[in-house]
Design a protein around this motif. Structure first.
Motif, PDB file in Angstrom:
ATOM      1  N   SER A   2       0.713  -1.169   0.045  1.00  0.00           N
ATOM      2  CA  SER A   2      -0.130   0.143   0.106  1.00  0.00           C
ATOM      3  C   SER A   2       0.812   1.256   0.063  1.00  0.00           C
ATOM      4  CB  SER A   2      -0.896   0.036   1.311  1.00  0.00           C
ATOM      5  OG  SER A   2      -0.294  -0.043   2.372  1.00  0.00           O
ATOM      6  N   LEU A   3       0.279   2.361  -0.144  1.00  0.00           N
ATOM      7  CA  LEU A   3       0.917   3.620  -0.263  1.00  0.00           C
ATOM      8  C   LEU A   3       1.130   4.235   1.153  1.00  0.00           C
ATOM      9  CD1 LEU A   3       2.035   5.564  -2.479  1.00  0.00           C
ATOM     10  CD2 LEU A   3      -0.108   6.631  -2.111  1.00  0.00           C
ATOM     11  N   GLU A   4       2.100   3.563   1.868  1.00  0.00           N
ATOM     12  CA  GLU A   4       2.412   3.847   3.347  1.00  0.00           C
ATOM     13  C   GLU A   4       3.772   3.798   3.474  1.00  0.00           C
ATOM     14  OE1 GLU A   4       0.004   3.934   5.387  1.00  0.00           O
ATOM     15  OE2 GLU A   4      -1.554   2.935   4.346  1.00  0.00           O
ATOM     16  N   LEU A   5       4.216   4.896   4.484  1.00  0.00           N
ATOM     17  CA  LEU A   5       5.412   5.026   4.797  1.00  0.00           C
ATOM     18  C   LEU A   5       6.017   4.455   5.780  1.00  0.00           C
ATOM     19  CD1 LEU A   5       5.782   8.879   3.787  1.00  0.00           C
ATOM     20  CD2 LEU A   5       6.414   6.906   2.352  1.00  0.00           C
ATOM     21  N   GLN A 199      -3.143   8.136   2.554  1.00  0.00           N
ATOM     22  CA  GLN A 199      -2.471   7.995   1.629  1.00  0.00           C
ATOM     23  C   GLN A 199      -2.010   9.474   0.912  1.00  0.00           C
ATOM     24  OE1 GLN A 199      -5.079   5.339  -0.688  1.00  0.00           O
ATOM     25  NE2 GLN A 199      -3.424   3.795  -0.714  1.00  0.00           N
ATOM     26  N   LEU A 200      -3.104  10.275   0.778  1.00  0.00           N
ATOM     27  CA  LEU A 200      -2.588  11.621   0.444  1.00  0.00           C
ATOM     28  C   LEU A 200      -1.615  12.317   1.306  1.00  0.00           C
ATOM     29  CD1 LEU A 200      -3.631  13.651  -1.904  1.00  0.00           C
ATOM     30  CD2 LEU A 200      -4.825  14.739   0.215  1.00  0.00           C
ATOM     31  N   ASP A 201      -1.551  11.967   2.577  1.00  0.00           N
ATOM     32  CA  ASP A 201      -0.761  12.656   3.449  1.00  0.00           C
ATOM     33  C   ASP A 201       0.700  11.999   3.196  1.00  0.00           C
ATOM     34  OD1 ASP A 201      -2.469  14.316   4.615  1.00  0.00           O
ATOM     35  OD2 ASP A 201      -3.099  13.142   6.256  1.00  0.00           O
ATOM     36  N   ASN A 202       0.621  10.989   2.893  1.00  0.00           N
ATOM     37  CA  ASN A 202       1.999  10.172   2.654  1.00  0.00           C
ATOM     38  C   ASN A 202       2.859  10.772   1.295  1.00  0.00           C
ATOM     39  OD1 ASN A 202       2.011   8.511   4.811  1.00  0.00           O
ATOM     40  ND2 ASN A 202       0.822   7.105   4.048  1.00  0.00           N
ATOM     41  N   VAL A 203       1.806  10.974   0.133  1.00  0.00           N
ATOM     42  CA  VAL A 203       2.225  11.372  -1.037  1.00  0.00           C
ATOM     43  C   VAL A 203       2.715  13.057  -0.668  1.00  0.00           C
ATOM     44  CG1 VAL A 203       1.382  12.680  -3.145  1.00  0.00           C
ATOM     45  CG2 VAL A 203       0.506  10.556  -2.374  1.00  0.00           C
ATOM     46  N   THR A 219       5.154   2.688  -4.855  1.00  0.00           N
ATOM     47  CA  THR A 219       4.640   3.527  -3.988  1.00  0.00           C
ATOM     48  C   THR A 219       5.209   4.974  -4.781  1.00  0.00           C
ATOM     49  OG1 THR A 219       4.939   2.324  -1.965  1.00  0.00           O
ATOM     50  CG2 THR A 219       4.495   4.725  -1.644  1.00  0.00           C
ATOM     51  N   GLY A 220       6.335   5.002  -5.457  1.00  0.00           N
ATOM     52  CA  GLY A 220       6.813   6.365  -5.963  1.00  0.00           C
ATOM     53  C   GLY A 220       6.003   6.616  -7.159  1.00  0.00           C
ATOM     54  N   CYS A 221       5.719   5.489  -7.940  1.00  0.00           N
ATOM     55  CA  CYS A 221       5.005   5.663  -9.209  1.00  0.00           C
ATOM     56  C   CYS A 221       3.274   6.052  -8.643  1.00  0.00           C
ATOM     57  CB  CYS A 221       4.667   4.391  -9.945  1.00  0.00           C
ATOM     58  SG  CYS A 221       3.720   4.339 -11.370  1.00  0.00           S
ATOM     59  N   GLU A 279       3.460  -6.108  -9.777  1.00  0.00           N
ATOM     60  CA  GLU A 279       3.236  -6.425  -8.682  1.00  0.00           C
ATOM     61  C   GLU A 279       1.563  -6.492  -8.305  1.00  0.00           C
ATOM     62  OE1 GLU A 279       3.389  -3.281  -4.810  1.00  0.00           O
ATOM     63  OE2 GLU A 279       5.238  -4.030  -5.570  1.00  0.00           O
ATOM     64  N   MET A 280       1.307  -7.471  -7.257  1.00  0.00           N
ATOM     65  CA  MET A 280      -0.063  -7.574  -7.024  1.00  0.00           C
ATOM     66  C   MET A 280      -0.507  -6.905  -5.718  1.00  0.00           C
ATOM     67  SD  MET A 280      -1.292  -9.059  -9.747  1.00  0.00           S
ATOM     68  CE  MET A 280      -2.889  -9.385  -9.002  1.00  0.00           C
ATOM     69  N   SER A 281      -0.729  -5.542  -5.994  1.00  0.00           N
ATOM     70  CA  SER A 281      -1.279  -4.815  -4.624  1.00  0.00           C
ATOM     71  C   SER A 281      -2.189  -3.767  -4.752  1.00  0.00           C
ATOM     72  CB  SER A 281       0.061  -4.090  -4.019  1.00  0.00           C
ATOM     73  OG  SER A 281       0.571  -3.075  -4.955  1.00  0.00           O
ATOM     74  N   CYS A 282      -2.749  -3.278  -3.929  1.00  0.00           N
ATOM     75  CA  CYS A 282      -3.631  -2.130  -4.118  1.00  0.00           C
ATOM     76  C   CYS A 282      -3.123  -0.886  -4.770  1.00  0.00           C
ATOM     77  CB  CYS A 282      -4.159  -1.604  -2.777  1.00  0.00           C
ATOM     78  SG  CYS A 282      -5.640  -0.310  -2.706  1.00  0.00           S
ATOM     79  N   ALA A 283      -1.827  -0.553  -4.225  1.00  0.00           N
ATOM     80  CA  ALA A 283      -0.987   0.615  -4.717  1.00  0.00           C
ATOM     81  C   ALA A 283      -0.697   0.458  -6.145  1.00  0.00           C
ATOM     82  CB  ALA A 283       0.310   0.868  -4.184  1.00  0.00           C
ATOM     83  N   ALA A 284      -0.537  -0.935  -6.629  1.00  0.00           N
ATOM     84  CA  ALA A 284      -0.344  -1.091  -8.117  1.00  0.00           C
ATOM     85  C   ALA A 284      -1.702  -0.911  -8.707  1.00  0.00           C
ATOM     86  CB  ALA A 284       0.104  -2.525  -8.186  1.00  0.00           C
ATOM     87  N   VAL A 285      -2.941  -1.497  -8.224  1.00  0.00           N
ATOM     88  CA  VAL A 285      -4.051  -1.236  -8.957  1.00  0.00           C
ATOM     89  C   VAL A 285      -4.377   0.496  -9.049  1.00  0.00           C
ATOM     90  CG1 VAL A 285      -6.663  -1.487  -8.521  1.00  0.00           C
ATOM     91  CG2 VAL A 285      -5.272  -3.395  -8.151  1.00  0.00           C
ATOM     92  N   GLN A 286      -4.049   1.163  -7.982  1.00  0.00           N
ATOM     93  CA  GLN A 286      -4.364   2.541  -8.010  1.00  0.00           C
ATOM     94  C   GLN A 286      -3.470   3.096  -9.121  1.00  0.00           C
ATOM     95  OE1 GLN A 286      -3.359   3.088  -3.485  1.00  0.00           O
ATOM     96  NE2 GLN A 286      -5.351   4.228  -3.616  1.00  0.00           N
ATOM     97  N   SER A 287      -2.232   2.615  -9.225  1.00  0.00           N
ATOM     98  CA  SER A 287      -1.397   3.091 -10.241  1.00  0.00           C
ATOM     99  C   SER A 287      -1.866   3.315 -11.659  1.00  0.00           C
ATOM    100  CB  SER A 287      -0.095   2.883 -10.028  1.00  0.00           C
ATOM    101  OG  SER A 287       0.676   2.843  -8.573  1.00  0.00           O
ATOM    102  N   LEU A 288      -2.348   1.712 -11.812  1.00  0.00           N
ATOM    103  CA  LEU A 288      -3.007   1.681 -13.325  1.00  0.00           C
ATOM    104  C   LEU A 288      -4.110   2.508 -13.383  1.00  0.00           C
ATOM    105  CD1 LEU A 288      -2.674  -2.153 -13.228  1.00  0.00           C
ATOM    106  CD2 LEU A 288      -1.275  -0.728 -14.659  1.00  0.00           C
ATOM    107  N   PHE A 289      -4.901   2.614 -12.431  1.00  0.00           N
ATOM    108  CA  PHE A 289      -6.185   3.492 -12.538  1.00  0.00           C
ATOM    109  C   PHE A 289      -5.916   4.991 -12.927  1.00  0.00           C
ATOM    110  CE2 PHE A 289      -9.566   5.946 -10.481  1.00  0.00           C
ATOM    111  CZ  PHE A 289     -10.602   5.773 -11.565  1.00  0.00           C
TER     112      PHE A 289
END
Length: 624
Positions: A2-5, A199-203, A219-221, A279-289
């Protein structure tokens, strides 16, 4: 992933939420954690109790209630069509409304029953533009049809995006960063609320600390894509009602700089896209979307479709086999992306012929609607989070209704649109469902359909455009029948009713065109679809103006449609910049050509005052 730090020493800012506060916290108007006893009462040594309000529905239930009424009506209509093979059915509405029409199962082709299980478009569906061009009426205007090139052919010839050798990100002040992320929140994350506040705060932390290059690639993508879409959200903002104004030099320079910044962040994201795909993750799905949305902004429909398809495939897999190591809120994120893909896929299927479907719509009945199970905070203001969720639900419900309209009326080999013995009852029922959808919208999204000059917020204006689109599609069979057969009684349907309902289609098309302005949602995501939709509406007006004067004489503003669209799209093109899209250019060519033909018809067939009065009296009598 996930998009976590996880490596940051800054404490997590994820907020705890509960649907019900205890009596003490409610009276003191402070946040309650919902435990028994809660932390507030423990600290103050108070007796912690939950009164009668604890048994009431939570906020998420209240948000869903209105839109779900429409879903219940659609489901009731579907069930009635499937389970009543020999008798007419009457669908009971949970809302006080006029009596519904009687629809028999004979009104729906028997082979279509399986398709009604889900609100999807057939993969063999013909695009709306090509469907209208196939009308025999356009034999009289061969240039429109002969010069038309399929979207696939136009877009396949485009060169790929150039890649930069190095990606040097510009320095951003705290104010600039806040401005970009706030624009993302007002735009993309309001229309498709798929990025949590945490996630927005992490960005924000990644960008402000210059850690984009040093963090995990996926995550960076995702962070780069959020920044790119935030920049584009600023580019397309402030366009409502700006068709007659000239942009200032400062505004042009600002939008140009934001476009360039968006290109830098998107270029950096594309360079790590191979890791996202693997990668199979929620962050990967978000990036594709988010990549699909950015390609939509670039008016590259084939690339956007490709990433919508990839997003849907990965989303389906993760929903079927959720990773045990990811936070529970990621399941809600995936559901939201699922429904966003459902909307976008259906929109693309409507304008691109014979697209391969991803399969995501085949299981839409089994996936919960957003906000129905897991709390998901997307904005710092609770009201904004609720409004974003409800707006998203309204768009989902409208898209499902549009898909069912296409199933019942326009599905290949089974649609009723050409059979006047079948489509009048179906049109009546679908129109009722459309009005139910409008009636259950909350006050913040209510809109008028009679006064196009009424000032609307962007959300209200966008939803009104969707409503007018659906209304014109529902009543189009009457207009098509009138154009093909002339004004006469047919199969028990009186001439006056055919004229009256054809006029509803004409009014919806005209209002749809004249109501178009610079809605950020449309400009960023739907520009190429919108241009084709407007070209289709203009072709319908052209066909009607030359053939059915009985219903066109009452719309003196029909001739304003072409000039209005030229002003709107010229302003959009100034903002979006180059390179321009060949599919958009083709849509604009059709609009210009139909406008000239309509003007020629107007000069040759100007109605006398007496003819206008007679037509007005006739329509008034039919409406009674």
């Amino acid at each position: 992933m996930s998009l976590e730090l996880g490596t940051m020493d800054e404490p997590s800012r994820k907020r705890l939420r509960t649907s019900h506060a205890c009596d003490i916290c409610r009276s003191r108007k402070i946040r309650c954690d919902g435990n028994q006893p809660c932390q507030g009462c423990t600290n103050s040594k108070q007796d912690c109790s939950y009164g009668s309000e604890a048994n009431t529905r939570g906020k998420s239930d209240l948000i869903l209630e209105g839109v779900l009424r429409v879903e219940q009506l659609l489901q009731a209509m579907q069930t009635s069509l499937l389970t009543s093979p020999t008798r007419a059915v009457h669908v009971q509405s949970p809302i006080s409304a006029p009596p519904l029409s009687q629809i028999s199962a004979d009104d729906v082709h028997p082979n279509q029953h399986n398709n009604l299980e889900n609100a999807i478009l057939d993969s063999l569906h013909t695009s709306t533009t090509e469907s209208i061009l196939s009308w025999s009426y356009f034999d009289s205007f061969p240039s429109i049809r002969q010069n038309y090139v399929s979207i696939f052919q136009l877009e396949q010839s485009r060169p790929s995006l150039p890649m930069r050798v190095n990606s040097m990100y510009p320095y951003l002040s705290a104010a600039d960063l806040d401005s970009i992320l706030n624009a993302f929140q007002r735009g993309v994350n309001f229309w498709y609320p798929t990025l949590s506040l945490n996630q927005l705060d992490n960005v924000r932390t990644l960008v402000s600390r210059g850690l984009l290059e040093g963090t995990d690639q996926v995550t960076g993508c995702c962070a780069r894509l959020v920044m790119a879409l935030g920049c584009t959200s600023e580019v397309v903002s402030g366009l409502m009602g700006s068709e007659d104004t000239t942009a200032s030099k400062e505004d042009i320079e600002f939008k140009t700089s934001r476009r360039a910044m968006a290109e830098l962040y998107f270029d950096g994201a594309l360079k790590t896209m191979h890791m996202v795909h693997s990668e199979m993750s929620c962050a990967a799905v978000q990036s594709l979307f988010f990549t699909a949305l950015y390609f939509a902004y670039l008016r590259r429909p084939l690339q956007a479709w490709n990433y919508i398809h990839d997003t849907a495939a990965k989303c389906l897999l993760l929903l079927s086999y959720p990773p045990v190591t990811e936070p529970i809120e990621n399941q809600e994120c995936l559901r939201r992306i699922f429904w966003a893909c459902y909307i976008l896929e259906s929109d693309y299927l409507a304008e691109l012929s014979a697209l391969p479907v991803s399969g995501i719509a085949q299981i839409e009945s089994s996936v919960p609607l957003p906000g129905s199970a897991i709390p998901y905070t997307t904005h710092s203001d609770d009201n904004e989070t609720e409004h974003a969720s409800l707006y998203f639900l309204a768009c989902i419900s409208m898209r499902r209704l549009l898909n069912r309209v296409h199933q019942l009326l326009y599905a290949r080999n089974s649609g009723a649109a050409t059979d006047i013995s079948r489509f009048p009852a179906i049109v009546t029922e679908l129109d009722h469902q459309l009005e139910e959808w409008r009636d259950v919208l909350p006050h913040a999204f209510k809109f008028s359909t009679s006064d196009l000059s009424e000032y609307l917020s962007e959300c209200r204006g966008f939803l009104r455009q969707r409503y007018l689109t659906c209304r014109s599609v529902i009543y189009r069979p009457f207009l098509a029948w009138l154009l093909a057969n002339g004004p006469s009684d047919a199969h028990g349907v009186r001439k006056a009713e055919i004229l009256s309902r054809a006029r509803i289609c004409l009014d919806a098309c005209t209002s749809h065109i004249l109501g178009l302005t610079g809605f950020s949602h449309t400009v960023l995501v739907d520009t190429w679809i919108c241009v084709l939709s407007m070209a289709t509406a203009m072709m319908i007006l052209l066909a009607t103006c030359s053939s059915v004067r009985e219903i066109t004489q009452l719309r003196h503003d029909i001739m304003h449609t072409g000039p209005h669209l030229r002003k709107v799209f010229r302003r959009w093109q100034e903002v979006l910049g180059t390179p321009e899209s060949p599919s958009v250019d083709q849509g604009m060519r059709i609009i210009y050509e139909t406008e000239k033909l309509m003007q020629g018809l107007g000069r040759r067939t100007t109605a006398t005052d007496e003819e206008v009065v007679v037509a007005a009296l006739m329509c008034a009598m039919t409406e009674r």
